[in-house]
Write an enzyme that holds these catalytic residues in place. Sequence first.
Site, mmCIF file in Angstrom:
data_model
loop_
_atom_site.group_PDB
_atom_site.id
_atom_site.type_symbol
_atom_site.label_atom_id
_atom_site.label_comp_id
_atom_site.label_asym_id
_atom_site.label_seq_id
_atom_site.Cartn_x
_atom_site.Cartn_y
_atom_site.Cartn_z
ATOM 1 N N LYS A 19 179.782 54.929 95.170
ATOM 2 C CA LYS A 19 178.495 55.610 95.331
ATOM 3 C C LYS A 19 178.681 56.879 96.157
ATOM 4 O O LYS A 19 179.211 56.835 97.261
ATOM 5 C CB LYS A 19 177.489 54.682 96.019
ATOM 6 N N ASP A 46 173.948 58.896 93.954
ATOM 7 C CA ASP A 46 172.780 58.352 94.644
ATOM 8 C C ASP A 46 172.029 59.461 95.378
ATOM 9 O O ASP A 46 172.133 59.607 96.591
ATOM 10 C CB ASP A 46 173.259 57.271 95.619
ATOM 11 N N LYS A 48 168.569 60.019 94.762
ATOM 12 C CA LYS A 48 167.159 59.602 94.906
ATOM 13 C C LYS A 48 166.194 60.758 94.636
ATOM 14 O O LYS A 48 165.354 61.096 95.468
ATOM 15 C CB LYS A 48 166.913 59.014 96.305
ATOM 16 N N ASP A 51 160.507 64.562 92.949
ATOM 17 C CA ASP A 51 159.879 65.879 92.944
ATOM 18 C C ASP A 51 158.938 65.954 91.743
ATOM 19 O O ASP A 51 158.744 64.961 91.039
ATOM 20 C CB ASP A 51 160.955 66.975 92.885
ATOM 21 N N THR A 106 165.584 49.429 101.188
ATOM 22 C CA THR A 106 165.879 48.182 101.898
ATOM 23 C C THR A 106 165.749 48.325 103.412
ATOM 24 O O THR A 106 165.855 47.346 104.136
ATOM 25 C CB THR A 106 167.289 47.670 101.549
ATOM 26 N N ARG A 197 178.791 50.098 104.616
ATOM 27 C CA ARG A 197 179.419 50.007 105.938
ATOM 28 C C ARG A 197 180.316 48.786 106.155
ATOM 29 O O ARG A 197 181.320 48.901 106.866
ATOM 30 C CB ARG A 197 178.341 50.103 107.022
#
Length: 217
Positions: A19, A46, A48, A51, A106, A197
């Site tokens: 990603k 990614d 997102k 608009d 999330t 992470r």
Amino acid sequence: ISEAETLASNLKDYIGGIKLGMEFFNSFGPEGVKTIKKLNIPIFLDLKLHDIPITVYKTVKSLLDLEPAIINVHASGGKEMMMAASRALKESNNVKTKIIAVTVLTSLDNNDLKEIGFDEKSDTLVVKLANLVKESGLDGIVCSAKEISLVRKSIGDDFILVVPGIRPHKDKLNDQKRVMTPKEAISLGADLLVIGRPITNAENQIKATKEILNQIK
């Protein structure tokens, strides 16, 4: 860029793709994506997108030249915006890229949603947005593991569920609030797990990845 290239190169035999998010894209742009693409690893871009429809349409058209495996937009941008993204894909010669939509981040819980102005709880809102995404002609959604079963029940199996907020150990949440272990998420019907992470911050990233794969078996 060299750090990202090394990470992708070291892990490519253990993961389904990598990603590349806003931090990466804002730093290195399309050329950075092309650098990672040379490693022959599927890329989830990614960004997102959120608009007005014409802007999203033109942006998706531009991003499709990079041939990522997945591009995402925000479902809360509305049906017209998502249909514009879908139209951009249909008008291209790209048959490999999937476009999905983020439902509820999330990092948000019900209290956060209430502060923003949503009356629905997270699970209800995710299912509502998932159905809107389906109606808009996109290929799937990003949702937390907590909503997998509800979305599958409402929409069925022919819909990609990309699930972030995955933590091998539930005591290490970072800024995530709706989380689940890899094995739990897979068993409920997740198609792709986004794991950041727990791998990128590990001392031995390959070892950390292998441990996650062993959990899923």
